[in-house]
Design a protein around this motif. Sequence first.
Motif, PDB file in Angstrom:
ATOM      1  N   ILE A 139       0.859  -1.178   0.000  1.00  0.00           N
ATOM      2  CA  ILE A 139       0.000   0.000   0.000  1.00  0.00           C
ATOM      3  C   ILE A 139       0.897   1.230   0.000  1.00  0.00           C
ATOM      4  O   ILE A 139       1.741   1.395   0.877  1.00  0.00           O
ATOM      5  N   SER A 140       0.708   2.052  -0.994  1.00  0.00           N
ATOM      6  CA  SER A 140       1.535   3.253  -1.119  1.00  0.00           C
ATOM      7  C   SER A 140       1.112   4.297  -0.090  1.00  0.00           C
ATOM      8  O   SER A 140      -0.075   4.593   0.059  1.00  0.00           O
ATOM      9  N   PRO A 141       2.088   4.879   0.599  1.00  0.00           N
ATOM     10  CA  PRO A 141       1.747   5.933   1.556  1.00  0.00           C
ATOM     11  C   PRO A 141       1.452   7.266   0.874  1.00  0.00           C
ATOM     12  O   PRO A 141       0.997   8.202   1.505  1.00  0.00           O
ATOM     13  N   VAL A 142       1.683   7.323  -0.441  1.00  0.00           N
ATOM     14  CA  VAL A 142       1.489   8.562  -1.186  1.00  0.00           C
ATOM     15  C   VAL A 142       0.068   8.604  -1.741  1.00  0.00           C
ATOM     16  O   VAL A 142      -0.379   7.668  -2.395  1.00  0.00           O
ATOM     17  N   ASN A 143      -0.617   9.690  -1.484  1.00  0.00           N
ATOM     18  CA  ASN A 143      -1.947   9.895  -2.045  1.00  0.00           C
ATOM     19  C   ASN A 143      -1.761  10.522  -3.429  1.00  0.00           C
ATOM     20  O   ASN A 143      -1.415  11.691  -3.551  1.00  0.00           O
ATOM     21  N   HIS A 144      -1.967   9.710  -4.466  1.00  0.00           N
ATOM     22  CA  HIS A 144      -1.712  10.139  -5.836  1.00  0.00           C
ATOM     23  C   HIS A 144      -2.530  11.377  -6.213  1.00  0.00           C
ATOM     24  O   HIS A 144      -2.003  12.314  -6.810  1.00  0.00           O
ATOM     25  N   ASP A 145      -3.804  11.377  -5.884  1.00  0.00           N
ATOM     26  CA  ASP A 145      -4.667  12.501  -6.256  1.00  0.00           C
ATOM     27  C   ASP A 145      -4.206  13.799  -5.586  1.00  0.00           C
ATOM     28  O   ASP A 145      -4.168  14.856  -6.221  1.00  0.00           O
ATOM     29  N   LYS A 146      -3.849  13.705  -4.319  1.00  0.00           N
ATOM     30  CA  LYS A 146      -3.398  14.892  -3.589  1.00  0.00           C
ATOM     31  C   LYS A 146      -2.071  15.399  -4.167  1.00  0.00           C
ATOM     32  O   LYS A 146      -1.866  16.604  -4.309  1.00  0.00           O
ATOM     33  N   MET A 193      -1.023  15.034  -7.271  1.00  0.00           N
ATOM     34  CA  MET A 193      -1.295  15.653  -8.570  1.00  0.00           C
ATOM     35  C   MET A 193      -1.926  17.034  -8.399  1.00  0.00           C
ATOM     36  O   MET A 193      -1.642  17.949  -9.169  1.00  0.00           O
ATOM     37  N   GLU A 194      -2.772  17.201  -7.390  1.00  0.00           N
ATOM     38  CA  GLU A 194      -3.351  18.517  -7.119  1.00  0.00           C
ATOM     39  C   GLU A 194      -2.266  19.523  -6.775  1.00  0.00           C
ATOM     40  O   GLU A 194      -2.298  20.669  -7.242  1.00  0.00           O
ATOM     41  N   LYS A 195      -1.286  19.107  -5.963  1.00  0.00           N
ATOM     42  CA  LYS A 195      -0.186  19.996  -5.602  1.00  0.00           C
ATOM     43  C   LYS A 195       0.640  20.370  -6.829  1.00  0.00           C
ATOM     44  O   LYS A 195       1.036  21.524  -6.998  1.00  0.00           O
ATOM     45  N   ILE A 196       0.895  19.397  -7.693  1.00  0.00           N
ATOM     46  CA  ILE A 196       1.667  19.664  -8.912  1.00  0.00           C
ATOM     47  C   ILE A 196       0.899  20.630  -9.806  1.00  0.00           C
ATOM     48  O   ILE A 196       1.469  21.588 -10.339  1.00  0.00           O
ATOM     49  N   LYS A 197      -0.397  20.414  -9.976  1.00  0.00           N
ATOM     50  CA  LYS A 197      -1.204  21.303 -10.808  1.00  0.00           C
ATOM     51  C   LYS A 197      -1.253  22.706 -10.222  1.00  0.00           C
ATOM     52  O   LYS A 197      -1.214  23.690 -10.964  1.00  0.00           O
ATOM     53  N   LEU A 198      -1.316  22.802  -8.906  1.00  0.00           N
ATOM     54  CA  LEU A 198      -1.317  24.103  -8.257  1.00  0.00           C
ATOM     55  C   LEU A 198      -0.003  24.834  -8.527  1.00  0.00           C
ATOM     56  O   LEU A 198       0.000  26.019  -8.883  1.00  0.00           O
ATOM     57  N   LYS A 199       1.112  24.132  -8.389  1.00  0.00           N
ATOM     58  CA  LYS A 199       2.410  24.750  -8.658  1.00  0.00           C
ATOM     59  C   LYS A 199       2.516  25.183 -10.117  1.00  0.00           C
ATOM     60  O   LYS A 199       3.017  26.271 -10.416  1.00  0.00           O
ATOM     61  N   LEU A 200       2.054  24.339 -11.031  1.00  0.00           N
ATOM     62  CA  LEU A 200       2.090  24.707 -12.446  1.00  0.00           C
ATOM     63  C   LEU A 200       1.212  25.935 -12.717  1.00  0.00           C
ATOM     64  O   LEU A 200       1.586  26.812 -13.493  1.00  0.00           O
ATOM     65  N   SER A 201       0.072  25.988 -12.084  1.00  0.00           N
ATOM     66  CA  SER A 201      -0.809  27.148 -12.254  1.00  0.00           C
ATOM     67  C   SER A 201      -0.138  28.412 -11.733  1.00  0.00           C
ATOM     68  O   SER A 201      -0.239  29.474 -12.352  1.00  0.00           O
ATOM     69  N   ILE A 202       0.551  28.291 -10.606  1.00  0.00           N
ATOM     70  CA  ILE A 202       1.262  29.454 -10.064  1.00  0.00           C
ATOM     71  C   ILE A 202       2.348  29.908 -11.033  1.00  0.00           C
ATOM     72  O   ILE A 202       2.493  31.109 -11.304  1.00  0.00           O
ATOM     73  N   TYR A 203       3.098  28.951 -11.589  1.00  0.00           N
ATOM     74  CA  TYR A 203       4.135  29.314 -12.567  1.00  0.00           C
ATOM     75  C   TYR A 203       3.514  29.965 -13.797  1.00  0.00           C
ATOM     76  O   TYR A 203       4.060  30.927 -14.340  1.00  0.00           O
ATOM     77  N   GLN A 204       2.391  29.455 -14.242  1.00  0.00           N
ATOM     78  CA  GLN A 204       1.731  30.044 -15.403  1.00  0.00           C
ATOM     79  C   GLN A 204       1.296  31.477 -15.107  1.00  0.00           C
ATOM     80  O   GLN A 204       1.460  32.364 -15.943  1.00  0.00           O
TER      81      GLN A 204
END
Length: 181
Positions: A55-62, A64-75
């Motif tokens: 069982i992965s301790p990483v929440n994939h959806d969360k 990806m949300e953080k990555i999308k947020l960072k990309l949006s900030i860069y944009q």
Amino acid sequence: MNKDCFIAEDLLPLYNDGLLQEETDEWLESHLKSCQKCNELAQLTKEPVEKETIISPVNHDKMMEKIKLKLSIYQIIFVGISFFFAIKTSLLNESFGFILSYTVLGVITYLFYRNFLIVTAIAFLPIFLWDIFQSFSMYVDGDTSLLLGIIGSAFLALIHLIFALMGSVIGLLILKLKKRG
């Protein structure tokens, strides 16, 4: 354990998969009959191994949300920088500092997005929209025609775009050199 046992141990996975040549297969079978330890090991290798579910301790959806947020900030930062450059250089103020600014913007934007279309949008649209806004206010005041304002805005935005695309080519060359080295 003797030398034959080590060889037999190495051959067991191939033996179980039926990948040994006939002579090697015969040798291994005779060795397994004569060596109790190797025979027990051979029996163990035939049994399937239970697989544990990890069982992965990483929440994939969360994540990806953080990555999308960072990309949006860069944009937003890139668009903000390009609007800043558009406002700063739209009248040129008898200065050609926009050449370096838009070349650097082109390099950074291409290195980040790796897409000439996005570089075009970020370099062309803000200056074009800013100048259209300026031309429209001059048109309302009766100082110029709207068509001339649009043509002038497009020409000025095109000049800025050319330097941004030059920067993009520099970014492309940097990526190619990085890939080669």
